[in-house]
Design a protein around this motif. Structure first.
Motif, PDB file in Angstrom:
ATOM      1  N   THR A 142       0.930   7.290   5.271  1.00  0.00           N
ATOM      2  CA  THR A 142       0.530   7.353   6.838  1.00  0.00           C
ATOM      3  C   THR A 142       0.430   6.147   6.855  1.00  0.00           C
ATOM      4  O   THR A 142       0.500   5.158   6.069  1.00  0.00           O
ATOM      5  N   GLU A 168       0.522  -1.233  -0.304  1.00  0.00           N
ATOM      6  CA  GLU A 168      -0.073  -0.194   0.376  1.00  0.00           C
ATOM      7  C   GLU A 168       1.263   1.368   0.001  1.00  0.00           C
ATOM      8  O   GLU A 168       0.667   2.124  -1.016  1.00  0.00           O
ATOM      9  N   VAL A 188      -5.395  -1.206   5.280  1.00  0.00           N
ATOM     10  CA  VAL A 188      -5.558  -0.647   3.931  1.00  0.00           C
ATOM     11  C   VAL A 188      -6.773  -1.507   3.555  1.00  0.00           C
ATOM     12  O   VAL A 188      -7.587  -2.189   3.743  1.00  0.00           O
ATOM     13  N   ARG A 189      -7.364  -0.783   2.335  1.00  0.00           N
ATOM     14  CA  ARG A 189      -8.489  -0.620   1.524  1.00  0.00           C
ATOM     15  C   ARG A 189      -7.717  -1.172   0.844  1.00  0.00           C
ATOM     16  O   ARG A 189      -7.884  -0.717  -0.656  1.00  0.00           O
ATOM     17  N   GLN A 245       1.201   3.748  -2.720  1.00  0.00           N
ATOM     18  CA  GLN A 245       1.055   5.339  -2.604  1.00  0.00           C
ATOM     19  C   GLN A 245       1.792   6.431  -3.268  1.00  0.00           C
ATOM     20  O   GLN A 245       1.627   7.579  -3.209  1.00  0.00           O
ATOM     21  N   THR A 296      -1.192   4.966   9.097  1.00  0.00           N
ATOM     22  CA  THR A 296      -2.683   4.575   9.362  1.00  0.00           C
ATOM     23  C   THR A 296      -3.254   3.776   7.874  1.00  0.00           C
ATOM     24  O   THR A 296      -4.191   3.085   8.245  1.00  0.00           O
ATOM     25  N   HIS A 297      -2.979   4.393   6.643  1.00  0.00           N
ATOM     26  CA  HIS A 297      -2.810   3.688   5.686  1.00  0.00           C
ATOM     27  C   HIS A 297      -2.611   2.667   5.516  1.00  0.00           C
ATOM     28  O   HIS A 297      -3.062   1.559   4.767  1.00  0.00           O
TER      29      HIS A 297
END
Length: 270
Positions: free
Chosen positions: A105, A93, A112-113, A97, A107-108
């Protein structure tokens, strides 16, 4: 008599082969270099990620030794490479990005989405099952060669393996069987997790596509597998401490490997 037409069932296979073939062997080192560069772009999230993997791995190894489960320690360490691609999804991820110019970040990376949603979790469960199967197979192999004899302990097992005929045969057969498990798990997982992160695909299609991508790029993927194994062994020799660096580098590099082999435009850019 009325003729009944049976609808033709078409499996969800790709009509076009959307991956490159026969990439040069040296391409694997370009992936490694790209992974190294990605790690040092906002390095804290990657290093923190590697630190968490190190702590978890060290805790599991310590727990096995403390609970006298040391007889499955070596298969468990080998099995780590089976589930490694799932654990590295946050690193994929981050590389995604970076390629999009989005802010990075932690957080991401943790939450993860994936485009394919829960199919990633299903693939993770399948890989964990494969890891458990390999660990069980390793125990059965030991029992086939040594019978009901108890595990001699970590201090003596190496001597037994290299100085006795039975130990040498166990080492040879175990390496062959473990190699088959490793090759299969590597083929179905190395590209399937990045693919489901970036594309909409079910778990089985993604794993099948990953295997096809590996099969059609055997020389470079053998080279890549050797790089992964070498860095993992070096991490073991440092008491797993090397995972703090090696795991993020390999995770980022795997994303670049996927993007290099896969012909697929970014669904978010469509």
């Amino acid at each position: 008599m009325t003729k009944i037409r049976i609808p033709k069932v078409v499996p969800p296979l790709e009509r076009e082969r959307k991956f490159k073939r026969d990439l040069p062997v040296g391409t694997a080192f370009k992936w490694l270099e790209a992974g190294w560069k990605d790690m040092w772009v906002s390095p804290f999230p990657s290093l923190f990620y590697g630190l968490v993997i190190f702590i978890i791995s060290l805790g599991m190894v310590s727990g096995m030794v403390h609970l006298a489960y040391d007889y499955i320690l070596f298969p468990a360490l080998a099995g780590f490479m089976v589930v490694g691609p799932v654990l590295a999804i946050g690193l994929y991820e981050k590389s995604r990005q970076i390629s999009r110019g989005e802010p990075i970040t932690l957080t991401h990376m943790i939450f993860v989405r994936a485009v394919s949603g829960g199919q990633v979790l299903f693939t993770g469960l399948l890989l964990c099952s494969l890891m458990a199967l390999w660990m069980r197979a390793a125990v059965l192999l030991y029992a086939l060669f040594f019978g009901v004899r108890g595990f001699p302990g970590l201090d003596d097992i190496f001597t037994i393996l290299v100085t006795t005929d039975t130990g040498l045969w166990l080492l040879i057969v175990g390496s062959l069987v473990g190699g088959l498990f490793a090759a299969f798990s590597f083929a179905i997982s190395v590209f399937s997790i990045p693919m489901m992160l970036n594309e909409r695909a079910d778990a089985l299609t993604a794993m099948g596509t990953s295997m096809a991508m590996v099969w059609n790029n055997r020389p470079v993927m053998i080279s890549w597998g050797a790089i992964v194994l070498t860095l993992f062994v070096l991490s073991l020799l440092t008491g797993l401490f090397g995972l703090i660096i090696a795991f993020p580098v390999l995770g980022h590099a795997t994303w670049h490997a996927y993007k290099a082999v896969r012909w697929e435009k970014d669904p978010q850019a469509a």
